[in-house]
Design an enzyme around this catalytic site. Structure first.
Site, PDB file in Angstrom:
ATOM      1  N   SER A 182      48.869  63.744  43.951  1.00 54.02           N
ATOM      2  CA  SER A 182      49.524  65.064  44.420  1.00 54.02           C
ATOM      3  C   SER A 182      50.964  65.123  43.761  1.00 54.02           C
ATOM      4  CB  SER A 182      49.329  65.324  46.024  1.00 54.02           C
ATOM      5  OG  SER A 182      50.175  64.498  46.632  1.00 54.02           O
TER       6      SER A 182
ATOM      7  N   ASP B 237      47.412  55.008  55.938  1.00 57.06           N
ATOM      8  CA  ASP B 237      48.454  54.907  55.171  1.00 57.06           C
ATOM      9  C   ASP B 237      50.025  54.923  55.392  1.00 57.06           C
ATOM     10  OD1 ASP B 237      49.501  53.943  52.580  1.00 57.06           O
ATOM     11  OD2 ASP B 237      49.629  55.977  51.650  1.00 57.06           O
TER      12      ASP B 237
END
Length: 318
Positions: free
Chosen positions: A40, A164
């Site tokens: 992204s 994450d």
């Protein structure tokens, strides 16, 4: 032409040439490119009507699987409502086949903009002059991060794991509160692995979406028959608290040298600087989370309880 007329034309030309984004009939002007990851890009934008600033995350989808992951991320924003987890203001899916990018569509997500940036940015700034955080303030900030993580682990119908967690994925609000961002790696926390094919699939996914210096040992080498659960996040929290103390994860130096992070993580050899300004209780809290065997690692409730205990001890000493 007088100078006033020229300046108006130049200003109008500047506005007209601005890149614009249209999301559900609302127009945004792109002010600045903030960053990009493997999946992204993020732009700083201004609402054309209200002039408020936002961050717009654009996810390029190269296939149906990418699109499924992006739509799942939007679903998680709706599911997870907590002051220490980033909120989503709006989102849109646009079919944009792009042969250059080899993409089929683009998902756009409107998020709040935090001008203070990330915890990673703050720690990088502090590291220049070895500006250590105040122990009590640091632990209270860490406690808020844990509260955000608890919201993932308590999600219904199934507990979720962020997968994450790292200092670069924690934003700092104007009042210094931490806000967990980037839900693109979020997954159902409890996964039963039955066979080498499933193990390899999860290992590949982890190598793609979980940053190495914060990745739990069980995700580096997934066993063929095992249970993976939300305690992958607890390992990451241990790395985050270490970084809050000493500016980087305990495995960042290994990563920067190009040595094997997997071997370093699996060995579980954690050392602390000799000249540490922090009490042994903080080191014990870090080691409490950085247990190589996930079955020996605590759940988030125990981490919160122990953090509160360490805070009370430090405040008594002060």
């Amino acid at each position: 032409m007088n100078s006033l007329g020229l300046s108006i034309i130049l200003k109008m030309g500047c506005i007209c040439s601005r890149e614009t984004i249209l999301i559900n009939s609302r127009k945004y002007y792109v002010l600045e490119h903030l960053g990009e990851g493997g999946f992204s890009t993020v732009d700083l934008v201004e609402d054309a009507h209200t002039h408020k600033t936002y961050a717009v995350k654009k996810i390029i989808c190269h296939g149906e699987e990418d699109l499924k992951v992006a739509m799942k991320e939007i679903e998680y924003y709706g599911l997870l409502k907590h002051p220490n987890i980033i909120e989503c203001f709006d989102s849109a899916l646009k079919d944009r086949p792009n042969p250059v990018l080899n993409s089929i569509s683009e998902v756009m997500i409107v998020l709040p903009y935090y001008k203070r940036g990330t915890l990673a940015f703050d720690l990088e700034r502090r590291s220049v002059h070895r500006e250590y955080m105040n122990a009590s303030e640091m632990l209270n900030m860490f406690l808020h991060i844990c509260e955000g993580v608890k919201a993932f682990h308590e999600a219904k119908p199934n507990p979720l794991a962020h997968r994450d967690l790292k200092t670069a994925n924690i934003l700092i609000s104007d009042d210094q509160s931490p806000v967990i961002m980037d839900l693109g790696s979020v997954a159902v926390a409890r996964v039963k692995i039955c066979g080498s094919s499933e193990a390899q699939q999860l290992q590949d996914l982890a190598s793609e979406r979980c940053s190495m210096p914060y990745r739990a040992p069980e995700l580096f080498s997934v066993e063929s028959y095992c249970m993976i659960d939300e305690r992958t996040d607890i390992w990451s929290l241990g790395c985050i608290l270490y970084a809050m103390c000493y500016f980087k994860s305990p495995f960042d130096a290994v990563y920067e040298r190009g040595d094997s992070v997997a071997l370093a993580v699996i060995s579980g050899n954690i050392t602390f600087p000799d000249s540490s300004p922090y009490d042994p209780e903080i080191h014990e809290l870090i080691l409490y989370m950085l247990r190589v065997n996930p079955m020996e690692r605590p759940y988030i409730y125990s981490v919160i309880e122990k953090t509160l205990d360490v805070i009370s001890k430090i405040e008594v000493k002060a």
